[in-house]
Scaffold this active site. Structure first.
Site, PDB file in Angstrom:
ATOM      1  N   GLY A  11     -12.602  11.653  36.425  1.00 36.50           N
ATOM      2  CA  GLY A  11     -13.979  11.298  36.804  1.00 36.50           C
ATOM      3  C   GLY A  11     -14.325   9.851  36.498  1.00 36.50           C
ATOM      4  O   GLY A  11     -13.693   9.205  35.652  1.00 36.50           O
ATOM      5  N   VAL A  35     -16.945   8.549  34.987  1.00 36.60           N
ATOM      6  CA  VAL A  35     -17.463   8.249  33.645  1.00 36.60           C
ATOM      7  C   VAL A  35     -16.615   8.898  32.551  1.00 36.60           C
ATOM      8  O   VAL A  35     -17.041   9.039  31.409  1.00 36.60           O
ATOM      9  CB  VAL A  35     -18.938   8.680  33.494  1.00 36.60           C
ATOM     10  CG1 VAL A  35     -19.845   7.708  34.220  1.00 36.60           C
ATOM     11  CG2 VAL A  35     -19.166  10.106  33.977  1.00 36.60           C
ATOM     12  N   CYS A  36     -15.391   9.260  32.942  1.00 36.57           N
ATOM     13  CA  CYS A  36     -14.470   9.898  32.005  1.00 36.57           C
ATOM     14  C   CYS A  36     -13.758   8.856  31.153  1.00 36.57           C
ATOM     15  O   CYS A  36     -13.318   7.837  31.663  1.00 36.57           O
ATOM     16  CB  CYS A  36     -13.451  10.673  32.831  1.00 36.57           C
ATOM     17  SG  CYS A  36     -12.022  11.152  31.891  1.00 36.57           S
ATOM     18  N   ILE A  37     -13.643   9.149  29.838  1.00 37.24           N
ATOM     19  CA  ILE A  37     -12.775   8.314  29.006  1.00 37.24           C
ATOM     20  C   ILE A  37     -11.744   9.188  28.285  1.00 37.24           C
ATOM     21  O   ILE A  37     -11.122   8.760  27.324  1.00 37.24           O
ATOM     22  CB  ILE A  37     -13.593   7.454  28.010  1.00 37.24           C
ATOM     23  CG1 ILE A  37     -14.535   8.326  27.159  1.00 37.24           C
ATOM     24  CG2 ILE A  37     -14.372   6.352  28.734  1.00 37.24           C
ATOM     25  CD1 ILE A  37     -15.168   7.553  25.983  1.00 37.24           C
TER      26      ILE A  37
END
Ligand SMILES: NC(=O)C1=CN([C@@H]2O[C@H](COP(=O)(O)OP(=O)(O)OC[C@H]3O[C@@H](n4cnc5c(N)ncnc54)[C@H](OP(=O)(O)O)[C@@H]3O)[C@@H](O)[C@H]2O)C=CC1
Ligand SMILES: Nc1nc2c(ncn2[C@@H]2O[C@H](COP(=O)(O)O)[C@@H](O)[C@H]2O)c(=O)[nH]1
EC number: 1.7.1.7
Length: 316
Positions: A172, A174-176
């Site tokens: 995604g 905004v995935c980290i």
């Protein structure tokens, strides 16, 4: 041996002879569980993407939706939607608060048409317990379990009782997760593997950058596509609007971000600003037009044409 895997940006679809006179003839509707929807794409069940009002809008437009699971009253939402003659589609977690929410739904005599079990890695013992509990107490509810990223995980969720699975880990916007844990699988490989492993529908979740990525996900075998950032920049999106130097943006944050959790604990998501684009209606129309066009390039008049399209890898 290190395997090479593919993302949407690494592949393209090979055109076929068009058999319709107009793109308008192409039907983008999809059967998903007990209902048919106008399009095979819907917004992520995230607090910065959908509110109860966004969900109502999608249901009224004939699109699928799922409300997020953060500080919502599932009983009030389910009752409200069903009293309006609309379907109820909620998200749940795996902890005690979810068992309590399910008890409250049962006590109120309510059964949502759709439920999504929403955790980062649903291939786990807590999800197995919750899936079995939901199937036992809400046998008529269509249960989506996720997320998973491998064939083996997909097969387990199917065996535990899920009616559909959601595939995509750490892809995604905004995935980290991939930065903080090292774990991730590119979407084309994830979706193809999961689809090949199970008989139930697969939802491709995350990583949609271009509208054409939706068609690519369907060619990989997905029945539905979930997208967050794609739907985050509109009036009807749930995030707050922000003005910087005369330009408008909408906030988009991950469900595992500090902003969603309210604390910096096991943070695997971040907050970004996405361009503010006005009313969502324009986007819904354009997504439908673009997918109609994809169907025409696939040589058919319905989404089934996308099941038989050649995908090629592009070396850059
Ligand atoms: N699609 C994706 O790639 C990802 C999505 N997300 C989203 O972020 C939200 C939060 O997700 P998630 O962290 O799963 O849910 P929660 O933070 O709600 O965690 C659910 C429960 O599972 C436990 N848990 C979570 N991860 C693990 C783990 N790796 N090992 C053992 N136990 C675990 C937690 O305990 P404890 O906290 O004590 O470990 C907690 O009790 C969800 O909405 C999810 O969709 C998050 C990351 C990746
Ligand atoms: N690793 C994380 N993934 C998250 C988080 N919150 C949501 N998600 C996943 O991303 C997609 C949306 O992706 P996009 O590329 O379409 O924007 C969403 O549906 C979840 O599966 C998070 O905090 N961390």
């Amino acid at each position: 041996m290190i395997k090479t895997e593919l993302n949407y940006g690494d592949v393209y679809l090979v055109p076929k002879k068009t058999v319709v006179d107009s793109r308008k003839e192409c039907d983008t509707s999809v059967q998903f569980g007990p209902r048919r929807f106008a399009m095979p794409v819907y917004p992520s069940n995230m607090k910065s993407v959908v509110s109860a009002e966004t969900c109502e809008l999608f249901a009224r437009e004939g699109w699928f939706y799922t409300l997020h699971r953060f500080n919502v009253d599932a009983v009030a939402f389910t009752r409200y939607m069903q009293e309006q003659g609309l379907f109820a589609s909620i998200s749940v977690g795996v902890n005690d608060d979810t068992y309590e929410q399910l008890d409250a739904l049962k006590a109120a005599g309510l059964s949502p048409e759709y439920m999504t079990l929403d955790i980062a890695n649903a291939w786990c013992v807590k999800a197995e317990r919750m899936i079995k509990h939901i199937k036992q107490h809400f046998p008529d509810t269509f249960l989506i379990g996720g997320n998973v990223a491998t064939a083996e995980a997909a097969r387990d969720l199917e065996a535990w009782g899920c009616d559909a699975i959601k595939a995509g880990i750490a892809g995604g916007r905004v995935c980290i997760t991939k930065n903080k844990t090292g774990f991730h699988r590119p979407m084309v490989s994830t979706v193809r593997d999961c689809v090949a492993a199970v008989k139930i529908p697969v939802i491709a979740d995350g990583g949609i950058v271009e509208h054409g990525d939706i068609a690519k996900a369907l060619v990989c075998g997905a029945t539905m596509v979930m997208a967050g950032s794609l739907f985050a920049g509109y009036d009807e999106s749930a995030g707050d609007i922000v003005e910087i130097a005369g330009k408008h943006y909408k906030e988009y944050f991950g469900s595992a971000s500090q902003f969603n959790k309210g604390a910096y604990v096991n943070v695997e998501g971040k907050k970004i600003l996405v361009e503010y684009k006005g009313s969502m209606g324009k986007l819904l129309r354009e997504l439908q037009e673009d997918l109609q066009s994809s169907v025409s390039y696939a040589g058919g008049a319905t989404l089934s044409a996308l099941r038989d399209v050649e995908m090629i890898q592009v070396y850059r």
